[in-house]
Structures are given as C-alpha cells and as structure tokens.
Enzyme design. Structure first.
Site, PDB file in Angstrom:
ATOM      1  N   LYS A  79       0.846  -1.200   0.000  1.00  0.00           N
ATOM      2  CA  LYS A  79       0.000   0.000   0.000  1.00  0.00           C
ATOM      3  C   LYS A  79       0.878   1.246   0.000  1.00  0.00           C
ATOM      4  O   LYS A  79       1.903   1.285   0.695  1.00  0.00           O
ATOM      5  CB  LYS A  79      -0.897  -0.043   1.248  1.00  0.00           C
ATOM      6  CG  LYS A  79      -1.958   1.036   1.330  1.00  0.00           C
ATOM      7  CD  LYS A  79      -2.840   0.817   2.557  1.00  0.00           C
ATOM      8  CE  LYS A  79      -3.914   1.870   2.708  1.00  0.00           C
ATOM      9  NZ  LYS A  79      -4.761   1.650   3.891  1.00  0.00           N
ATOM     10  N   SER A 154      -9.628   1.754   2.997  1.00  0.00           N
ATOM     11  CA  SER A 154      -8.778   2.505   2.100  1.00  0.00           C
ATOM     12  C   SER A 154      -7.760   1.651   1.335  1.00  0.00           C
ATOM     13  O   SER A 154      -7.201   2.143   0.356  1.00  0.00           O
ATOM     14  CB  SER A 154      -8.041   3.589   2.888  1.00  0.00           C
ATOM     15  OG  SER A 154      -7.197   2.995   3.859  1.00  0.00           O
ATOM     16  N   SER A 178      -9.766  -0.625   7.112  1.00  0.00           N
ATOM     17  CA  SER A 178      -9.185  -0.491   5.770  1.00  0.00           C
ATOM     18  C   SER A 178      -8.497  -1.713   5.185  1.00  0.00           C
ATOM     19  O   SER A 178      -8.148  -1.707   4.012  1.00  0.00           O
ATOM     20  CB  SER A 178      -8.201   0.667   5.745  1.00  0.00           C
ATOM     21  OG  SER A 178      -8.918   1.864   5.624  1.00  0.00           O
TER      22      SER A 178
HETATM   23  N1  GLN Z   1     -13.164   4.007   6.510  1.00  0.00           N
HETATM   24  C1  GLN Z   1     -12.480   4.392   7.698  1.00  0.00           C
HETATM   25  C2  GLN Z   1     -12.100   5.861   7.600  1.00  0.00           C
HETATM   26  O1  GLN Z   1     -12.482   6.455   6.671  1.00  0.00           O
HETATM   27  C3  GLN Z   1     -11.293   3.532   7.934  1.00  0.00           C
HETATM   28  C4  GLN Z   1     -10.066   3.929   7.207  1.00  0.00           C
HETATM   29  C5  GLN Z   1      -8.869   3.115   7.568  1.00  0.00           C
HETATM   30  O2  GLN Z   1      -8.973   2.065   8.216  1.00  0.00           O
HETATM   31  N2  GLN Z   1      -7.707   3.615   7.190  1.00  0.00           N
HETATM   32  O3  GLN Z   1     -11.433   6.395   8.417  1.00  0.00           O
END
Ligand code: GLN
Length: 488
Positions: A79, A154, A178
C-alpha cells in the site's frame, strides 16, 4: 488454474519443485497487469525492473541448490502509505506526489529480507481516509468483480490487486477497517492484527493509536504465513508489543470443536443488506455444524463506536498531518510570507476529505471543546473496550459481518460523508479496542458481489482467528472463486 490465480503457498511449492521459476511467475503477473490494470487501476507505481531483478536473484539462489523461504520469489504489492526506500510513497495525496522516502518501513525490510518480489505501490484513499478508494487524489480503483463498483478502502488497491491476480499477496493498513472491508468487497482474506503485533515504523501515520499493518491474501493459509513474516517486536516502534510471535501456520488446522463463538446482536444493524445477513447467518450455522458452540451476546456500546472513532481518528489525523507544512515534507506552494505559503500549500495539495477531517479534528481538540468532544470520546472508547473484555471472559471468537453491504457503485456514496462513515459500523469498534480481526469470504450477493465474514479475537490471539477462519474456509469453495475480469 492460471499462475495469476494461485495463492502464494501453491506457487511456493511449484518454485521448490522446479515446476516454475520466479522469473516466469513474475512475468506472468506482469502480463496480467498489462492485460487488466487498465480496467482495475490498483497501482500508483509499478517497479517492474526491480521486480524482474529480484526474481532473477531468487532463481539464481534456487539454481545453487539453496533453500528458499515462504514468500521468496513471489510477487506482491505494498500500500502506498508504507515507506519504500527509493520508491515514491504518495499516500495517494498530491502533497506527497514527489516524495521518495530515504528509508523503508520495518514491514518492507522484513519482506525484503525474505526476498519477496515487490511489484509496486497500491492505490488508497488519500492518507487512508475513506472506505472506497474514491478519495485517492489520482483515480479511483475498481472492483475486479464488477468494475462499476468500488473495491472498498482505504486499502482498495491492495485488495483489488489480489482479487484481480495482479499481485499474489499484498500489504494494507487498517485504522478503522481499511484491510478487512476491502478484503470483504473483493472476495479475499484480510487481517488486522492486534494493535502493536506488527511494527508501524514507516507507515505514514493517519491515527496513530488505531493504525495497524496487515496482510491481504487469496486464502487463510497465505495470511498465516505472511503474518509470521511481518509480526514481532521492533525497537523503532515503541507501541509494538514485546511478545514472542507464535508460528501462525500451526493454527492451520480444521478444528473448531469446543470453540465458543459469539454473535453480537448489535452488529446486525438496521438497514443491513439482506444478502449479507443471510450469508453471515448461514456461515455461523456452518461453523456450528463443524463443532463450534454459538451463543448470542450484547456489546451495548457498539452504537457509539462510529461517533467515537470519527472524533478520535480526525483528532489524531489533524495532529499527524501538521507536518505537511511546505517546509519539512512534500510540495510547497508560493506565498508572500511563511503563513501564506503554509496556507496555500495545505489548501492546494490536500483533498476535500483530508481537509474535512483536519477541521473536525482541530475543532474537537480546541480549548473549550476538548472536554466535550475529544475527552468524552476517549471515555467512550474505554467503554467499547470493556464490552469486549466482558464478552471474552466467556467466548473465544466473535462472529459478525465485515461490512453492512457488499461493494456499491462508484459515485453512489461519495457526496454523503455521513453515509460513508456509517458503513464502518462493524469494523471501527475493533480498532478502538485494539483487537485483531479477520475478514474471510463467505458468500456472494444476488448480484454476484463477494461478502465477507468478520471474526474478532482476544488481544494477541490471532492464532484462534486463523484456526476458525481456516476451518470455515476449507468447508466451502468461496476462496477458490475468482473475479471474471474482462471475461477471462
Ligand atoms: N473508513 C475508515 C475511515 O475512513 C477507515 C479507514 C482506515 O482504516 N484507514 O477512516
């Protein structure tokens, strides 16, 4: 099955038995990238030449008769919020569009020590803020099962790459879901280890008390092997736990007899997609048939987890993102003086969602509101954790959906941040409590989109999650289904 459809453990055996070379495998994955990456768009950066060189070095080692380790010679992806020395790390943000880290994350160093082949850096929501990869400043990634749908986020690029066969394995990060939610949307396995099980050194910070790195793989066996590689203490991360790492592959046994599983009633929320609910209930029945004991429990503070998370995460993000000031890191805009330069830099180079969270975070932390918002959120965080502590006195694993719906259409929710935040209802409570969780494929919706089941474990009890997930996985064929991308 084609090479790009195989998990790492199958490819490892083929390498060891001289049925393929790492170069052949790497070239097969690179041709798969040539074929479908235009439709999926999982990568922000490809490191083709480096990947080929790494593969050749592994083949030479095999030719010398040397033993190879599990991921040696097998191509995967990282990532793009995880630092890779000499390779651009953008966090899918314009502010870091030219940032080349002078060091690698501990996880990347561990993968390099293993001689894993690294194909490149995958797309994400800018600074990992989002759940659909639509917040990337570059382009949205598409779901290999239906390219009109989001891959989740994400870590959407990492999950989509594994599902599309453009990476055999991938690494993601999980602050509020994410890793698990994109794994669920893309029909692959994703694990968020216990907070502190894997070093965060070199992971670009979003919300430091919640962030954790973990694997995204085609099946549970690969997940166990990769966790073996990346877990463990690191002097460079003071929050990394100093506990021995068990051999997680020992948990790859088909046996859930006597395990106590709990269904938390609060995780079956109003408005949950009926296909998701059915898939999860059927899977729980399956686990029961396999010998697990299932009880219903209540985690009463679940209802407050979203609002708690969306105060704590932005508060930490606002602080962490202060460093992008046009002086120390990243891009710099013009300005008549330093304040003007900083204002212009942050206005021009941060995206909408990142700005929204910086505003929410600074508001929650400001004098006068701190007690009412941030401090209160910390107290509720403790209550969420206590719900789990109480439950885990009586049960071994908690079972629930990973997300309330399967992948939705690109553009469907992006203009409604609140609706987007509510999607995280099943994943954020674990991050608040620091617990490990895994998402494992457990069915398909009526429209043919994958559904994931989430298993939640006690702190540092990833082994029981692996054992439960593996037993379930082996009882059905969902993990063997592949996205019919481009009809191939
Ligand atoms: N969807 C969650 C957010 O927007 C989680 C994001 C993540 O785990 N990086 O913060």
């Amino acid at each position: 099955m084609k090479l790009f459809e195989q998990p790492s453990h199958v490819l490892h055996d083929m390498l060891v038995n001289n049925e393929i070379t790492s170069l052949e495998l790497t070239e097969a994955i690179l041709s798969r990238i040539d074929e479908v990456e235009g439709d999926v768009k999982a990568y922000l950066t490809l490191t083709r030449d480096e990947a080929i060189a790494q593969a050749k070095a592994v083949d030479e080692k095999i030719a010398r008769g040397e033993k190879i380790s599990f991921l040696e010679g097998i191509p995967g992806a990282i990532k793009d919020n995880i630092c890779t020395k000499g390779v651009k790390t953008t966090c899918a943000s314009k502010i870091l569009q030219n940032f080349v880290p002078p060091y690698s994350a501990t996880v990347v160093n561990k993968l390099n020590a293993e001689n894993a082949v690294i194909l490149g850096k995958t797309n994400l929501d800018e600074f990992a803020m989002g759940g659909s990869t639509e917040n990337s400043a570059y382009f949205p990634t598409r779901n290999p099962w239906n390219t009109e749908c989001v891959p989740g986020g994400s870590s959407g690029g990492s999950a989509a790459a594994v599902a599309a066969g453009t990476a055999v394995w991938a690494i993601g990060s999980d602050t509020g879901g994410s890793i698990r939610q994109p794994a669920s949307f893309c029909g692959v396995v994703g694990m968020k280890p216990t907070y502190g099980r894997v070093s965060r050194y070199g992971l670009v910070a979003y919300a430091s008390s919640l962030d954790q790195i973990g694997p995204i793989t085609k099946d549970v066996t690969d997940c166990a092997h990769i966790l073996n590689i990346i877990a463990g203490h690191d002097d460079m991360d003071s929050t990394c736990v100093n506990e021995a790492v068990p051999d997680y592959t020992k948990a790859l046994v088909e046996d859930v007899k006597g395990l106590k599983l709990a269904i938390p009633k609060e995780y079956f929320v109003d408005g949950m997609d009926p296909d998701v609910e059915k898939a999860i209930r059927d899977s729980i029945k399956k686990l029961e048939e396999l010998g697990a004991e299932v009880v219903e429990i209540s985690l009463p503070n679940t209802a407050h987890a979203i609002s708690t998370y969306y105060l704590i995460a932005p508060a930490e993000a606002a602080t962490n993102l202060e460093r992008y000031d046009g002086v120390s890191y990243g891009e710099r805009a013009d300005g008549v003086d330093i304040v003007d330069m900083m204002t212009n830099t942050r206005s021009q180079y941060f995206g909408e969602e990142v700005k929204r969270r910086i505003m929410i975070g600074n508001y929650a932390l400001s004098a006068g509101y701190y007690d009412a918002y941030y401090l209160k959120a910390l107290k509720v965080r403790r209550l969420v954790k206590e719900d789990y502590d109480k439950a885990f006195e009586k049960v071994d694993v908690i079972v629930c959906p990973t997300a309330p719906s399967p992948a939705y259409k690109i553009g469907e929710k992006i203009d409604n941040p609140l609706e987007m935040y509510l999607q995280d209802v099943c994943t954020v409570p674990l991050n608040l409590a620091g617990l490990p969780g895994i998402s494992v494929p457990c069915g398909f919706s009526s429209k043919g989109m994958p559904i994931g089941m989430q298993l939640i474990g006690k702190p540092l009890d990833e082994a029981t999650l692996i054992r439960t997930a593996y037993t379930y996985e082996q009882s059905q064929d969902f993990h063997k289904s592949r996205a019919a991308l481009g009809g191939k």
